[in-house]
Write a protein that holds these residues in place. Structure first.
Motif, PDB file in Angstrom:
ATOM      1  N   THR A  66     -11.573  -6.827  17.364  1.00  0.00           N
ATOM      2  CA  THR A  66     -10.311  -7.563  17.274  1.00  0.00           C
ATOM      3  C   THR A  66      -9.789  -7.571  15.841  1.00  0.00           C
ATOM      4  N   ASP A  67     -10.677  -7.597  14.867  1.00  0.00           N
ATOM      5  CA  ASP A  67     -10.266  -7.525  13.468  1.00  0.00           C
ATOM      6  C   ASP A  67      -9.587  -6.190  13.170  1.00  0.00           C
ATOM      7  N   LEU A  68     -10.151  -5.119  13.672  1.00  0.00           N
ATOM      8  CA  LEU A  68      -9.588  -3.786  13.467  1.00  0.00           C
ATOM      9  C   LEU A  68      -8.208  -3.671  14.093  1.00  0.00           C
ATOM     10  N   VAL A  69      -8.065  -4.126  15.337  1.00  0.00           N
ATOM     11  CA  VAL A  69      -6.777  -4.054  16.023  1.00  0.00           C
ATOM     12  C   VAL A  69      -5.744  -4.921  15.316  1.00  0.00           C
ATOM     13  N   LYS A  70      -6.166  -6.086  14.825  1.00  0.00           N
ATOM     14  CA  LYS A  70      -5.240  -6.972  14.124  1.00  0.00           C
ATOM     15  C   LYS A  70      -4.614  -6.293  12.918  1.00  0.00           C
ATOM     16  N   VAL A  71      -5.431  -5.681  12.085  1.00  0.00           N
ATOM     17  CA  VAL A  71      -4.914  -5.036  10.874  1.00  0.00           C
ATOM     18  C   VAL A  71      -4.016  -3.854  11.224  1.00  0.00           C
ATOM     19  N   GLN A  72      -4.403  -3.067  12.231  1.00  0.00           N
ATOM     20  CA  GLN A  72      -3.590  -1.927  12.614  1.00  0.00           C
ATOM     21  C   GLN A  72      -2.230  -2.363  13.160  1.00  0.00           C
TER      22      GLN A  72
ATOM     23  N   HIS B 190      -3.061  -2.178  24.759  1.00  0.00           N
ATOM     24  CA  HIS B 190      -2.909  -0.729  24.586  1.00  0.00           C
ATOM     25  C   HIS B 190      -3.638  -0.259  23.336  1.00  0.00           C
ATOM     26  N   ALA B 191      -3.609  -1.099  22.276  1.00  0.00           N
ATOM     27  CA  ALA B 191      -4.313  -0.738  21.038  1.00  0.00           C
ATOM     28  C   ALA B 191      -5.815  -0.656  21.274  1.00  0.00           C
ATOM     29  N   PHE B 192      -6.358  -1.635  21.967  1.00  0.00           N
ATOM     30  CA  PHE B 192      -7.785  -1.590  22.295  1.00  0.00           C
ATOM     31  C   PHE B 192      -8.114  -0.338  23.105  1.00  0.00           C
ATOM     32  N   ALA B 193      -7.289  -0.088  24.128  1.00  0.00           N
ATOM     33  CA  ALA B 193      -7.561   1.043  25.018  1.00  0.00           C
ATOM     34  C   ALA B 193      -7.443   2.365  24.279  1.00  0.00           C
ATOM     35  N   LYS B 194      -6.459   2.484  23.391  1.00  0.00           N
ATOM     36  CA  LYS B 194      -6.246   3.749  22.682  1.00  0.00           C
ATOM     37  C   LYS B 194      -7.368   4.032  21.697  1.00  0.00           C
TER      38      LYS B 194
END
Length: 262
Positions: free
Chosen positions: A148-154, A175-179
């Protein structure tokens, strides 16, 4: 039904399921705090990444080319160029992150304190145990929350990409998690986890150790009792004395290095 079972059913939920209650309460408190402070986190991330980008393009002249100067002007620039609500760009994964991180670290810390290490004869948690427990709790909480930290920054950088005329990479949080998972697998979701847990270990060593020490001091040396008021006061004192270190942008791979995110 036996008498002990009847008595257990009459207990408050916080006493019947203390670990689950602690997880939920910590997650709710962290959510409220995250909503209030997220614009600061967003502007911090923009400043870090724009500085790296300018340095890569212009070398020594990067300071003159950076479009924003300082937190306030960065926030105003985001409002003018992208809209007020964009100050909360990526807040959903940030909330996910804090629910997992705050709940995980608090449950882990209390389990270590009450079950694994145990308190001393005077009901005090020794300093060395608090230090080790705080570091281990930070490691567990951050490791669980790393995706979740990674997706947040992206997602925080999506508004910047739109202004630069680049195609958006994500349609939303899921979608970000899935991609990321489709392109990088499990390892992609845990990119940058090593520096993240190192930071979390040090932060929680300070936060949780100071919290326990302050709370114990207040209970022994003031009229305050071990209740929610004392817990809240201890937490506020920790926040004032510790502060929150800035996360190094190297904790996550640079955008150009994410080959699986075109």
């Amino acid at each position: 039904m036996s008498a002990p079972e009847d008595e257990e059913r009459l207990l408050p939920l916080t006493q019947r399921w203390p670990r689950a209650s602690k997880f939920l309460l910590s997650g709710c408190a962290a959510t409220v705090a995250e909503l209030a402070t997220f614009p600061l986190d967003l502007t911090k991330t923009r400043l870090q990444i724009q500085g790296e980008a300018a340095l890569a393009r212009l070398g020594g002249g990067a300071g003159e080319a950076a479009p924003y100067r300082g937190m306030v002007r960065t926030a105003l620039g985001i409002i003018q160029e992208e809209g007020f609500l964009k100050l909360w760009q990526g807040v959903t994964p940030a909330i996910y992150r804090h629910i997992v991180y705050s709940g995980g670290r608090m449950v882990t810390y209390e389990h270590l304190r009450e079950v694994v290490f145990g308190k001393g004869e005077d009901k005090h948690y020794p300093l060395w145990k608090s230090v080790i427990g705080g570091m281990m709790a930070g490691v567990v909480g951050q490791f669980l929350a790393n995706p979740t930290d990674l997706v947040k920054v992206q997602m925080q950088m999506e508004g910047k990409r739109k202004l630069e005329g680049k195609p958006l990479r994500f349609r939303g949080v899921h979608h970000a998690f899935a991609k990321i998972f489709a392109e990088g697998g499990i390892r992609g979701l845990w990119a940058g986890w090593v520096p993240n847990i190192q930071r979390a270990a040090l932060v929680n060593m300070g936060d949780l150790t100071t919290y326990d020490t302050v709370k114990h001091y207040l209970v022994l040396n003031t009229p305050l009792e071990d209740n929610i008021m004392t817990h809240g006061l201890s937490s506020n004192l920790v926040g004032i004395t510790q502060g929150q270190p800035v996360r190094p942008s190297t904790a996550f791979p640079k955008e150009s290095s994410l080959h699986h995110l075109p």
